[in-house]
Design a protein around this motif. Structure first.
Motif, PDB file in Angstrom:
ATOM      1  N   LEU A  85       0.831  -1.200   0.000  1.00  0.00           N
ATOM      2  CA  LEU A  85       0.000   0.000   0.000  1.00  0.00           C
ATOM      3  C   LEU A  85       0.869   1.255   0.000  1.00  0.00           C
ATOM      4  CD1 LEU A  85      -3.107  -0.008   2.338  1.00  0.00           C
ATOM      5  CD2 LEU A  85      -2.761   1.273   0.245  1.00  0.00           C
ATOM      6  N   LYS A  86       1.897   1.262   0.846  1.00  0.00           N
ATOM      7  CA  LYS A  86       2.795   2.417   0.920  1.00  0.00           C
ATOM      8  C   LYS A  86       3.427   2.680  -0.444  1.00  0.00           C
ATOM      9  CE  LYS A  86       5.830   2.827   4.223  1.00  0.00           C
ATOM     10  NZ  LYS A  86       6.882   2.427   5.202  1.00  0.00           N
ATOM     11  N   GLU A  87       3.945   1.636  -1.050  1.00  0.00           N
ATOM     12  CA  GLU A  87       4.652   1.831  -2.314  1.00  0.00           C
ATOM     13  C   GLU A  87       3.708   2.287  -3.406  1.00  0.00           C
ATOM     14  OE1 GLU A  87       6.984  -1.655  -3.109  1.00  0.00           O
ATOM     15  OE2 GLU A  87       8.103  -1.470  -1.238  1.00  0.00           O
ATOM     16  N   GLN A  88       2.485   1.771  -3.343  1.00  0.00           N
ATOM     17  CA  GLN A  88       1.490   2.198  -4.321  1.00  0.00           C
ATOM     18  C   GLN A  88       1.238   3.699  -4.195  1.00  0.00           C
ATOM     19  OE1 GLN A  88      -2.209  -0.125  -4.134  1.00  0.00           O
ATOM     20  NE2 GLN A  88      -3.334   1.794  -4.416  1.00  0.00           N
ATOM     21  N   ILE A  89       1.107   4.169  -2.969  1.00  0.00           N
ATOM     22  CA  ILE A  89       0.840   5.593  -2.766  1.00  0.00           C
ATOM     23  C   ILE A  89       2.062   6.430  -3.119  1.00  0.00           C
ATOM     24  CG2 ILE A  89       0.299   7.328  -1.024  1.00  0.00           C
ATOM     25  CD1 ILE A  89      -1.417   5.139   0.349  1.00  0.00           C
ATOM     26  N   GLU A 114      -8.567   6.181   5.159  1.00  0.00           N
ATOM     27  CA  GLU A 114      -8.417   4.797   5.579  1.00  0.00           C
ATOM     28  C   GLU A 114      -9.630   3.982   5.147  1.00  0.00           C
ATOM     29  OE1 GLU A 114      -7.751   4.783   9.747  1.00  0.00           O
ATOM     30  OE2 GLU A 114      -5.884   5.922   9.632  1.00  0.00           O
ATOM     31  N   HIS A 115     -10.799   4.522   5.366  1.00  0.00           N
ATOM     32  CA  HIS A 115     -12.017   3.792   5.017  1.00  0.00           C
ATOM     33  C   HIS A 115     -12.081   3.519   3.518  1.00  0.00           C
ATOM     34  CE1 HIS A 115     -16.028   2.301   5.805  1.00  0.00           C
ATOM     35  NE2 HIS A 115     -16.501   3.024   4.805  1.00  0.00           N
ATOM     36  N   GLU A 116     -11.686   4.508   2.712  1.00  0.00           N
ATOM     37  CA  GLU A 116     -11.696   4.309   1.261  1.00  0.00           C
ATOM     38  C   GLU A 116     -10.686   3.246   0.846  1.00  0.00           C
ATOM     39  OE1 GLU A 116     -13.018   8.842  -0.100  1.00  0.00           O
ATOM     40  OE2 GLU A 116     -10.906   8.336   0.206  1.00  0.00           O
ATOM     41  N   ALA A 120      -4.449  -0.251   6.657  1.00  0.00           N
ATOM     42  CA  ALA A 120      -4.418   1.030   5.961  1.00  0.00           C
ATOM     43  C   ALA A 120      -3.853   2.106   6.876  1.00  0.00           C
ATOM     44  CB  ALA A 120      -5.828   1.405   5.495  1.00  0.00           C
ATOM     45  N   ASN A 121      -4.247   2.042   8.150  1.00  0.00           N
ATOM     46  CA  ASN A 121      -3.756   3.015   9.118  1.00  0.00           C
ATOM     47  C   ASN A 121      -2.241   2.940   9.248  1.00  0.00           C
ATOM     48  OD1 ASN A 121      -2.865   3.335  12.190  1.00  0.00           O
ATOM     49  ND2 ASN A 121      -4.481   4.815  11.754  1.00  0.00           N
ATOM     50  N   ARG A 122      -1.710   1.732   9.302  1.00  0.00           N
ATOM     51  CA  ARG A 122      -0.260   1.598   9.436  1.00  0.00           C
ATOM     52  C   ARG A 122       0.461   2.171   8.227  1.00  0.00           C
ATOM     53  NH1 ARG A 122       3.410  -3.749  10.843  1.00  0.00           N
ATOM     54  NH2 ARG A 122       5.414  -2.751  10.423  1.00  0.00           N
ATOM     55  N   ALA A 123      -0.063   1.886   7.041  1.00  0.00           N
ATOM     56  CA  ALA A 123       0.569   2.412   5.830  1.00  0.00           C
ATOM     57  C   ALA A 123       0.598   3.941   5.868  1.00  0.00           C
ATOM     58  CB  ALA A 123      -0.179   1.915   4.594  1.00  0.00           C
ATOM     59  N   LEU A 124      -0.537   4.552   6.146  1.00  0.00           N
ATOM     60  CA  LEU A 124      -0.593   6.013   6.137  1.00  0.00           C
ATOM     61  C   LEU A 124       0.223   6.610   7.276  1.00  0.00           C
ATOM     62  CD1 LEU A 124      -4.334   6.618   5.176  1.00  0.00           C
ATOM     63  CD2 LEU A 124      -2.294   6.909   3.769  1.00  0.00           C
ATOM     64  N   ARG A 125       0.240   5.929   8.418  1.00  0.00           N
ATOM     65  CA  ARG A 125       1.002   6.443   9.543  1.00  0.00           C
ATOM     66  C   ARG A 125       2.489   6.452   9.229  1.00  0.00           C
ATOM     67  NH1 ARG A 125       2.218   3.097  13.508  1.00  0.00           N
ATOM     68  NH2 ARG A 125       0.266   1.966  13.264  1.00  0.00           N
ATOM     69  N   GLU A 126       2.968   5.368   8.617  1.00  0.00           N
ATOM     70  CA  GLU A 126       4.392   5.327   8.294  1.00  0.00           C
ATOM     71  C   GLU A 126       4.729   6.331   7.200  1.00  0.00           C
ATOM     72  OE1 GLU A 126       5.939   1.420   7.686  1.00  0.00           O
ATOM     73  OE2 GLU A 126       5.326   0.719   9.671  1.00  0.00           O
ATOM     74  N   ARG A 155      -1.357  14.345   8.027  1.00  0.00           N
ATOM     75  CA  ARG A 155      -2.694  13.926   8.396  1.00  0.00           C
ATOM     76  C   ARG A 155      -3.278  14.909   9.404  1.00  0.00           C
ATOM     77  NH1 ARG A 155      -3.396   7.803   9.482  1.00  0.00           N
ATOM     78  NH2 ARG A 155      -5.045   8.188   7.982  1.00  0.00           N
ATOM     79  N   VAL A 156      -4.557  15.184   9.283  1.00  0.00           N
ATOM     80  CA  VAL A 156      -5.249  16.040  10.237  1.00  0.00           C
ATOM     81  C   VAL A 156      -6.478  15.283  10.718  1.00  0.00           C
ATOM     82  CG1 VAL A 156      -6.349  18.257  10.626  1.00  0.00           C
ATOM     83  CG2 VAL A 156      -4.471  18.073   8.989  1.00  0.00           C
ATOM     84  N   ALA A 157      -6.528  15.046  12.013  1.00  0.00           N
ATOM     85  CA  ALA A 157      -7.653  14.310  12.574  1.00  0.00           C
ATOM     86  C   ALA A 157      -8.946  15.041  12.270  1.00  0.00           C
ATOM     87  CB  ALA A 157      -7.487  14.136  14.082  1.00  0.00           C
ATOM     88  N   GLY A 158      -9.909  14.312  11.790  1.00  0.00           N
ATOM     89  CA  GLY A 158     -11.193  14.904  11.487  1.00  0.00           C
ATOM     90  C   GLY A 158     -11.303  15.459  10.090  1.00  0.00           C
ATOM     91  N   VAL A 159     -10.170  15.592   9.395  1.00  0.00           N
ATOM     92  CA  VAL A 159     -10.194  16.192   8.067  1.00  0.00           C
ATOM     93  C   VAL A 159      -9.763  15.201   6.999  1.00  0.00           C
ATOM     94  CG1 VAL A 159      -9.370  18.074   6.641  1.00  0.00           C
ATOM     95  CG2 VAL A 159      -9.753  18.425   9.075  1.00  0.00           C
ATOM     96  N   GLY A 160      -8.523  14.739   7.072  1.00  0.00           N
ATOM     97  CA  GLY A 160      -8.079  13.809   6.047  1.00  0.00           C
ATOM     98  C   GLY A 160      -6.571  13.731   5.944  1.00  0.00           C
ATOM     99  N   THR A 161      -6.118  13.067   4.894  1.00  0.00           N
ATOM    100  CA  THR A 161      -4.697  12.861   4.648  1.00  0.00           C
ATOM    101  C   THR A 161      -4.331  13.559   3.348  1.00  0.00           C
ATOM    102  OG1 THR A 161      -4.832  10.714   5.729  1.00  0.00           O
ATOM    103  CG2 THR A 161      -2.911  11.114   4.357  1.00  0.00           C
TER     104      THR A 161
END
Lengths: 270, 270
Positions: B25-29, B47-49, B61-67, B76-82
């Motif tokens: 997932l990370k590499e794809q992004i 994450e949901h998408e 998904a969370n781990r990928a985006l977090r790393e 990332r902004v909580a409540g808004v998006g990545t």
DNA sequence: TGGAATAACCTGTATAGACAACCTCTTGCG
DNA sequence: CGCAAGAGGTTGTCTATACAGGTTATTCCA
């Protein structure tokens, strides 16, 4: 642990949300490393043991240990365990590496000649840098480093008295001041400045430099527990020395996770 | 997704275990960012998408985006998006920053004067550094950067022809060569060497330096997709410029997650 | 005695579900 | 019209469980 957690601490309406548990765990382990309770190559409690001792779930313990791995504090081997990393790798990422190590890595012989080793009243500018009052005493060492009997670095270093009480008892022939300092306490912050400058007559003589040859001067200041403890001026002959760095962004190539981004002082003898 | 995963790919007895799904997932992004499909400040799937589109669980998904956040690719902004991060922050961590940005940050005016801009046969030593055959043509630009009309950097840069086809059409007055290159493609690897050197007569004249004043010379080589694409020599007056760096080990202070470890070229006017 | 099977650890990954906190937009009430 | 309440989406964290794969020491059989 089944309930009564998630907010931790038990107190409702705490002013700010408490730190996440994986973060608490990380800091607890880091402080055990910093204090010397856990030493390099020591075994760190396994995920299962952390579950038992702290009550977190295994996933939370796993996250703590995984992030400590990413940050260079510990190393993990599947099937074996988690161990405190050799701090050299972690702390010296952006640090100019210990000159003796560099020389040894090149297969050459390192020798140091100590010219001054004393405690003395500090000059105003350096007092400022070390956050001590002007005129108070600091430890001072002035020495020349040799690579195969060729002088390559003059080190002019000041260390706060209360940080290194046995500083004057060292001989600094085999253990460089830099190595001695990281033995006392792991470095926590560092600042470098690199300049090109014409050497004074004394420096020029000590480094056996030709006239009109500039110096590459690195000044380094290091912190331990938010206090500056050491300030050093390192002089190198400009025609023979260079500072090299490499940078690769993380996330793609997992081949050399740590080794990648290093700044090193190189001898390009010509 | 309920079953038939964990090993992925479906093929039993694959030669090596497939990459973990969070890594895929990370590499794809990352590749969507590198290719320009996702541009800075663009929104990254939530994450949901990602759960919906790729079938992984939300934690994965969370781990990928977090790393990716830790590595500086996204914010990332909580409540808004990545959102895709401004690549400046990510790529230039250990990079000497763009000289125009540095000057602007000091509240001064930057101006560049282009002296040469041409394609020409390359000298053997530089051909070697750029991995092109000796004598083949490369783009070349030679210019002086001014801070408030005082010359502060001479830039002597070589860029491979096939990487930057419209190189000669640039004017490099407002967009520095460095900024132009990172517009074409995100830098993937960089190498620097810092030296102290006496300037040639020409450099000395261009920088309005006094006699006996040394230069701080930074040479920089950058890679894109594992190929060296640019080699630059940057000359600075040694009495007015210094290279400063700061290092703090990660994991404890979460106050300045990225800003901390920076190497910057400073003007310490005296 | 030698060597293979096995048990008991360990890390690494992945999932499903839950709750909290945060932000934005809409809805509806005064 | 203005403002408060709420809905819905988003990140951040935590848990319980599961399986794969690596390492080490022990056990047991030939």
């Amino acid at each position: 642990m089944t309930a009564a957690n998630a907010q931790g601490c038990g107190y409702p309406h705490m002013t700010s949300t408490p730190k996440p548990r994986y973060q608490q765990l990380k800091e607890q382990i880091i402080s055990r490393i910093s204090s010397g309770d856990l030493r390099p190559l020591d075994r760190v409690p396994s995920e299962h043991e952390l579950v038992g001792s702290t009550g977190v779930s295994r996933m939370t313990a796993n996250r703590a240990l995984r992030e400590l791995t990413d940050e260079g504090y510990v190393e993990r081997v599947a099937g074996v365990g988690t161990f405190v990393a050799d701090l050299k790798a972690a702390s010296h990422l952006l640090e100019v590496r210990n000159i003796a190590d560099e020389i040894q890595m090149r297969g050459h012989e390192h020798r140091a000649s100590v010219i001054d080793l004393e405690s003395r009243p500090v000059a105003p500018d350096i007092a400022d840098l070390l956050h001590v009052s002007a005129g108070s005493r600091v430890n001072h060492v002035f020495l020349v480093h040799f690579e195969n009997d060729i002088p390559i670095q003059v080190e002019d270093r000041y260390v706060t008295i209360d940080f290194a009480t046995d500083f004057l008892d060292q001989n600094f022939q085999n253990v460089t001041p830099s190595a001695y300092l990281s033995l006392i306490a792991p470095l926590q912050e560092a600042e470098h400045v690199v300049r090109a400058k014409m050497p004074s007559a004394r420096i020029r003589r000590l480094l056996k430099m030709r006239a009109k040859e500039p110096c590459l001067v690195v000044t380094r200041r290091t912190w331990v527990s938010a206090r500056p403890v050491s300030f050093a001026r390192l002089f190198h002959p400009g025609t023979r020395f260079e500072l090299a760095g490499r940078y690769r962004p993380p996330g793609i190539a997992n081949s050399h996770p740590q080794d990648s981004n290093i700044v090193e002082l190189r001898n390009f003898d010509r």
